[in-house]
Scaffold this active site. Structure first.
Site, PDB file in Angstrom:
ATOM      1  N   CYS A 189      31.477  41.014  49.636  1.00  0.00           N
ATOM      2  CA  CYS A 189      30.479  41.329  50.658  1.00  0.00           C
ATOM      3  C   CYS A 189      29.553  40.129  50.859  1.00  0.00           C
ATOM      4  O   CYS A 189      29.121  39.496  49.901  1.00  0.00           O
ATOM      5  CB  CYS A 189      29.619  42.538  50.321  1.00  0.00           C
ATOM      6  SG  CYS A 189      30.521  44.061  50.202  1.00  0.00           S
ATOM      7  N   ARG A 208      33.914  36.109  51.626  1.00  0.00           N
ATOM      8  CA  ARG A 208      33.453  36.985  50.542  1.00  0.00           C
ATOM      9  C   ARG A 208      33.979  38.416  50.686  1.00  0.00           C
ATOM     10  O   ARG A 208      33.934  39.197  49.745  1.00  0.00           O
ATOM     11  CB  ARG A 208      31.921  37.020  50.518  1.00  0.00           C
ATOM     12  CG  ARG A 208      31.273  35.677  50.303  1.00  0.00           C
ATOM     13  CD  ARG A 208      29.763  35.818  50.326  1.00  0.00           C
ATOM     14  NE  ARG A 208      29.316  36.619  49.227  1.00  0.00           N
ATOM     15  CZ  ARG A 208      28.944  36.148  48.041  1.00  0.00           C
ATOM     16  NH1 ARG A 208      28.967  34.846  47.825  1.00  0.00           N
ATOM     17  NH2 ARG A 208      28.553  36.954  47.093  1.00  0.00           N
ATOM     18  N   TRP A 218      33.542  44.069  51.726  1.00  0.00           N
ATOM     19  CA  TRP A 218      34.732  44.275  50.888  1.00  0.00           C
ATOM     20  C   TRP A 218      34.516  45.649  50.274  1.00  0.00           C
ATOM     21  O   TRP A 218      33.657  45.814  49.398  1.00  0.00           O
ATOM     22  CB  TRP A 218      34.815  43.186  49.825  1.00  0.00           C
ATOM     23  CG  TRP A 218      36.060  43.252  48.997  1.00  0.00           C
ATOM     24  CD1 TRP A 218      37.265  42.679  49.274  1.00  0.00           C
ATOM     25  CD2 TRP A 218      36.222  43.918  47.730  1.00  0.00           C
ATOM     26  NE1 TRP A 218      38.165  42.954  48.280  1.00  0.00           N
ATOM     27  CE2 TRP A 218      37.556  43.726  47.321  1.00  0.00           C
ATOM     28  CE3 TRP A 218      35.390  44.682  46.926  1.00  0.00           C
ATOM     29  CZ2 TRP A 218      38.061  44.234  46.133  1.00  0.00           C
ATOM     30  CZ3 TRP A 218      35.894  45.207  45.732  1.00  0.00           C
ATOM     31  CH2 TRP A 218      37.217  44.973  45.349  1.00  0.00           C
ATOM     32  N   ASN A 265      25.022  44.103  48.937  1.00  0.00           N
ATOM     33  CA  ASN A 265      26.169  43.558  48.206  1.00  0.00           C
ATOM     34  C   ASN A 265      26.021  44.000  46.758  1.00  0.00           C
ATOM     35  O   ASN A 265      25.035  43.654  46.113  1.00  0.00           O
ATOM     36  CB  ASN A 265      26.161  42.019  48.308  1.00  0.00           C
ATOM     37  CG  ASN A 265      27.174  41.374  47.376  1.00  0.00           C
ATOM     38  OD1 ASN A 265      28.169  41.986  47.014  1.00  0.00           O
ATOM     39  ND2 ASN A 265      26.903  40.141  46.988  1.00  0.00           N
ATOM     40  N   GLY A 266      26.983  44.793  46.273  1.00  0.00           N
ATOM     41  CA  GLY A 266      26.898  45.287  44.895  1.00  0.00           C
ATOM     42  C   GLY A 266      27.319  46.741  44.855  1.00  0.00           C
ATOM     43  O   GLY A 266      27.959  47.246  45.793  1.00  0.00           O
ATOM     44  N   GLU A 294      49.323  30.708  36.375  1.00  0.00           N
ATOM     45  CA  GLU A 294      48.554  30.379  37.575  1.00  0.00           C
ATOM     46  C   GLU A 294      49.475  30.251  38.800  1.00  0.00           C
ATOM     47  O   GLU A 294      49.121  30.692  39.896  1.00  0.00           O
ATOM     48  CB  GLU A 294      47.772  29.074  37.327  1.00  0.00           C
ATOM     49  CG  GLU A 294      47.004  28.529  38.518  1.00  0.00           C
ATOM     50  CD  GLU A 294      45.900  29.452  39.041  1.00  0.00           C
ATOM     51  OE1 GLU A 294      45.603  30.479  38.413  1.00  0.00           O
ATOM     52  OE2 GLU A 294      45.363  29.141  40.110  1.00  0.00           O
ATOM     53  N   LYS A 339      49.054  32.510  42.128  1.00  0.00           N
ATOM     54  CA  LYS A 339      48.895  31.945  43.479  1.00  0.00           C
ATOM     55  C   LYS A 339      49.880  32.600  44.429  1.00  0.00           C
ATOM     56  O   LYS A 339      49.535  32.996  45.528  1.00  0.00           O
ATOM     57  CB  LYS A 339      49.148  30.419  43.481  1.00  0.00           C
ATOM     58  CG  LYS A 339      48.080  29.534  42.894  1.00  0.00           C
ATOM     59  CD  LYS A 339      46.781  29.495  43.646  1.00  0.00           C
ATOM     60  CE  LYS A 339      45.884  30.590  43.271  1.00  0.00           C
ATOM     61  NZ  LYS A 339      44.882  30.463  42.275  1.00  0.00           N
ATOM     62  N   GLU A 376      49.031  36.394  45.128  1.00  0.00           N
ATOM     63  CA  GLU A 376      47.813  36.742  45.860  1.00  0.00           C
ATOM     64  C   GLU A 376      47.845  36.365  47.337  1.00  0.00           C
ATOM     65  O   GLU A 376      47.222  37.033  48.144  1.00  0.00           O
ATOM     66  CB  GLU A 376      46.537  36.252  45.163  1.00  0.00           C
ATOM     67  CG  GLU A 376      46.292  34.782  45.120  1.00  0.00           C
ATOM     68  CD  GLU A 376      44.981  34.446  44.377  1.00  0.00           C
ATOM     69  OE1 GLU A 376      44.870  33.310  43.908  1.00  0.00           O
ATOM     70  OE2 GLU A 376      44.096  35.311  44.280  1.00  0.00           O
ATOM     71  N   HIS A 380      62.559  38.344  25.359  1.00  0.00           N
ATOM     72  CA  HIS A 380      62.033  39.585  24.777  1.00  0.00           C
ATOM     73  C   HIS A 380      61.797  40.643  25.852  1.00  0.00           C
ATOM     74  O   HIS A 380      61.021  41.563  25.644  1.00  0.00           O
ATOM     75  CB  HIS A 380      60.740  39.297  24.005  1.00  0.00           C
ATOM     76  CG  HIS A 380      60.959  38.348  22.864  1.00  0.00           C
ATOM     77  ND1 HIS A 380      61.547  38.732  21.688  1.00  0.00           N
ATOM     78  CD2 HIS A 380      60.716  37.027  22.754  1.00  0.00           C
ATOM     79  CE1 HIS A 380      61.643  37.683  20.879  1.00  0.00           C
ATOM     80  NE2 HIS A 380      61.149  36.627  21.507  1.00  0.00           N
ATOM     81  N   LYS A 384      36.519  36.400  47.731  1.00  0.00           N
ATOM     82  CA  LYS A 384      36.378  35.162  46.976  1.00  0.00           C
ATOM     83  C   LYS A 384      35.646  35.368  45.653  1.00  0.00           C
ATOM     84  O   LYS A 384      36.119  34.948  44.607  1.00  0.00           O
ATOM     85  CB  LYS A 384      35.659  34.120  47.833  1.00  0.00           C
ATOM     86  CG  LYS A 384      35.511  32.762  47.162  1.00  0.00           C
ATOM     87  CD  LYS A 384      36.864  32.109  46.957  1.00  0.00           C
ATOM     88  CE  LYS A 384      36.772  30.803  46.211  1.00  0.00           C
ATOM     89  NZ  LYS A 384      38.089  30.394  45.701  1.00  0.00           N
TER      90      LYS A 384
HETATM   91  O1  M6R Z   1      34.467  32.627  40.597  1.00  0.00           O
HETATM   92  P1  M6R Z   1      35.273  32.870  39.370  1.00  0.00           P
HETATM   93  O2  M6R Z   1      35.958  31.661  38.866  1.00  0.00           O
HETATM   94  O3  M6R Z   1      34.498  33.553  38.281  1.00  0.00           O
HETATM   95  O4  M6R Z   1      36.406  33.892  39.835  1.00  0.00           O
HETATM   96  C1  M6R Z   1      37.341  34.408  38.947  1.00  0.00           C
HETATM   97  C2  M6R Z   1      38.477  35.076  39.700  1.00  0.00           C
HETATM   98  O5  M6R Z   1      37.999  36.134  40.476  1.00  0.00           O
HETATM   99  C3  M6R Z   1      39.231  34.091  40.603  1.00  0.00           C
HETATM  100  O6  M6R Z   1      39.696  33.002  39.887  1.00  0.00           O
HETATM  101  C4  M6R Z   1      40.427  34.803  41.275  1.00  0.00           C
HETATM  102  O7  M6R Z   1      41.388  35.139  40.327  1.00  0.00           O
HETATM  103  C5  M6R Z   1      41.002  33.905  42.381  1.00  0.00           C
HETATM  104  N1  M6R Z   1      41.288  34.683  43.551  1.00  0.00           N
HETATM  105  C6  M6R Z   1      42.266  33.241  41.989  1.00  0.00           C
HETATM  106  O8  M6R Z   1      42.814  32.483  43.011  1.00  0.00           O
END
Ligand code: M6R
Length: 609
Positions: free
Chosen positions: A2, A27, A74, A100-101, A482, A486, A489, A505, A604
């Protein structure tokens, strides 16, 4: 999670609010809304969908106003539709609120308010806020907001306007970010700087529990606990260029291409070749404590957690300090044993991730020293840690983190060099590491020139596959995690990352002739073991896409596709091996026609639990 924005001043509020929303859209982007204060009423428009839909809906149809608030959502409580979109109002539509929250005790508050005759229209937690303000209002908006806040459990960044107080905007925060930008006879408030910097570079960061009453030419801040607060104005250096796409199709691609430059920023002034050591001024007062630490706990979420895993491997092997890596969301709710001699390091790009912030506070409650590795300057995590290291990646707008991950890994490389040298590494070894670190930005630059053609081809070939496996060992195991994150997501393709040897395993059961397996097989200490793992895949007809070290012609014969990266030291390879995986995820998502920068269901910075 948000974005909220508020404006009061001489300008057209709508313009400031809508342009602010566009900048904050990363956001959250499932619905948007605006409230403007006019002479007779509060003009309100809310729509499900993107900011552009709100923009179209109000174009040429808004009243003139110089005070207003707006929101890009969001959804947490209540599906994303027009009604649940913010701003929310009270029974008589005299107060409008963006939030926001999460108000965790909203059900109890709603029951209390309903008994008093308040009528609710939405399924959101937020709607209790304007009703509670209405309940407590006695000709003073700031007092009513303060009183309402004393009933909330949870997190909030709030901006409120009121028909009864047409000359002011009230904002407050608890656990969610809020910045106030000060212009000439105008103020713009927002969840982050992106919405502010085209107006002013003078900002005030609100602290948790602070409430501000803002007029065009003045503001008053009070802490709910401690009374009046003198506003501290800071100057920010963020430029508009940094938060614009600059000709790239997506922010994610721009940010991938920025990586050589930002890594130079991460290491600038931090390497001392003479002594073969890194210097990290942000944690200078804690170096001895770190050197003598009996245990380090790294705490983070998502991509930052993956960087933490690489940090664990680096610090353990270079400095021989035991390290554990914890998910923030787990750490905060168990009973961590934090003995004297344990140091916590929280890692966060945004510096606002709710679980990481809560874990930081939990660690401090146990008396631990907590250091931060953060990107956003002035963020809550950066301010609440005892000391920290900024990664200097600049604003990251693409929801999928790329350049921040690189800069976090580089920061761990610097930290492990520093601790390694203080504890056991000879100066020559320190110098070798420095030489290798200095080569990395150029090596990435060359990869960015060489790889895209090949990776686009691979992306075209594999874009319609429904599953992927990513394997790596040692330093490259977190890179496999990672790479898989990527891909899933932004392309919505199911992908799993595994330590290569763990495959047998369980995940090996998934392998057949349709399964692409991305294997990081660089010439490091465990290369031969990875080659055996590749054999196991090939025996089951899996398709192997390998990331190998340049010059490894043998590997090429054993795999279906190969992407080469230049040679470096074992612990620095993640800085090179992650690049092709970022590009692969990006091009697959792009070929699938997806909105790379705003993937579905994501936001984000995750400022709610
Ligand atoms: O802002 P932060 O690094 O604390 O965020 C952590 C995760 O929310 C963030 O890395 C998320 O997994 C990303 N979308 C990954 O691309």
């Amino acid at each position: 999670m948000c974005g909220i924005v508020g404006y009061i001043g001489k300008d057209n509020a709508t313009r400031a609010l809508i342009s602010g929303l566009y900048r904050l859209e990363y956001r959250g982007y499932d619905s948007a809304g605006i409230a403007l204060l006019t002479k007779d009423n509060i003009f309100l428009k809310k729509v499900a969908g993107r900011v552009s839909e709100l923009d179209n809906a109000i174009r040429d149809r808004v009243p003139d106003a110089s005070i207003g608030i707006a929101h890009t959502r969001w959804a947490t409580h209540g599906v994303p539709n027009d009604i649940n979109a913010h701003p929310h109002t009270d029974c008589e539509k005299r107060f409008a609120v963006v939030h926001n929250g999460i108000i965790e005790n909203y059900r109890t508050l709603k029951k209390f308010l309903e008994k008093k005759g308040h009528r609710f229209e939405t399924d959101t937690d937020t709607e209790v806020i304007p009703h509670l303000i209405e309940e407590f209002y006695d000709n003073d908006l700031m007092s009513a907001v303060k009183k309402a806040c004393s009933y909330f459990k949870g997190t909030y960044g709030l901006a409120i306007i009121s028909l009864a107080n047409p000359d002011c905007l009230v904002v407050t925060r608890m656990g969610s970010p809020l910045v106030i930008g000060k212009g000439k006879d105008e103020y713009i408030v927002a969840s982050d700087l992106a919405a502010i910097i085209s107006y002013t570079d003078k900002v005030i960061y609100l602290n948790d529990g602070d409430v501000a009453e803002i007029h065009p030419d003045r503001l008053r801040i009070e802490s709910r606990e401690f009374g009046p607060v003198a506003p501290e104005i800071e100057r920010v250096t963020l430029s508009l260029e940094q938060i614009e796409r600059g000709g790239y199709k997506h922010f994610m691609l721009k940010e991938i291409y920025e990586q050589p430059v930002i890594l130079r920023d991460t290491i600038r002034g931090r390497l001392n070749y003479e002594e073969g050591i890194a210097r990290l001024h942000g944690i200078a007062n804690y170096i001895e404590k770190l050197r003598d630490a009996e245990r380090i706990i790294i705490i983070a979420c998502g991509t930052s957690w993956h960087a933490g895993l690489i940090g664990e491997y680096m610090i353990e092997s270079l400095a021989e300090i035991p390290v554990e890596v914890e998910y923030s969301s787990e750490f905060r709710y168990r009973r961590p044993v934090l003995k004297k001699g344990t140091i916590c390091i929280v890692v966060s790009q945004s510096g606002e991730t709710a679980d990481t912030l809560a874990a930081l506070r939990e660690a401090k409650r146990h008396g631990a020293t907590v250091l931060g590795i953060c990107n956003v300057v002035g963020s809550s995590i950066a301010r609440e840690t005892d000391a920290g290291i900024y990664i200097h990646a600049g604003p990251e707008i693409g929801v999928a983190s790329t350049k921040a991950f690189m800069a976090q890994i580089m920061t761990f490389a610097l930290l492990s060099l520093l601790l390694g040298r203080l504890r056991r590494l000879p100066v020559d070894e320190g110098r070798d590491i420095i030489n290798a670190i200095r080569r990395i930005p150029d090596q990435i630059q060359s990869l960015l020139e060489e790889l895209p053609g090949q990776i686009k081809e691979l992306a075209r070939t594999f874009k319609d596959h429904r599953n992927f496996l990513y394997l790596g060992r040692g330093y490259n195991f977190p890179v496999a995690l990672e790479g898989a994150l990527k891909l899933k997501e932004i392309s919505y393709i199911h992908a799993e990352g595994y330590p290569a040897a763990e495959m047998k395993h369980g995940p090996i059961a998934l392998i057949d002739k349709n399964m692409p397996v991305v294997v990081i097989a660089i010439k490091d200490a465990i290369y031969d073991k990875v080659i055996s793992n590749i054999e196991e895949i090939r025996t089951r007809q899996g398709i192997v896409i390998a990331v190998g070290s340049e010059g490894d012609s043998q590997l090429k014969k054993n795999v279906d596709h190969i992407i080469y990266v230049p040679k470096t030291l074992d612990h620095l390879y993640p800085l090179l091996t992650i690049l092709p995986l970022q590009l692969l995820a990006y091009y697959i998502a792009d070929f699938r026609g997806l909105d790379v920068d705003k993937p579905r269901n994501l936001a984000k910075s995750v400022t709610v639990e």
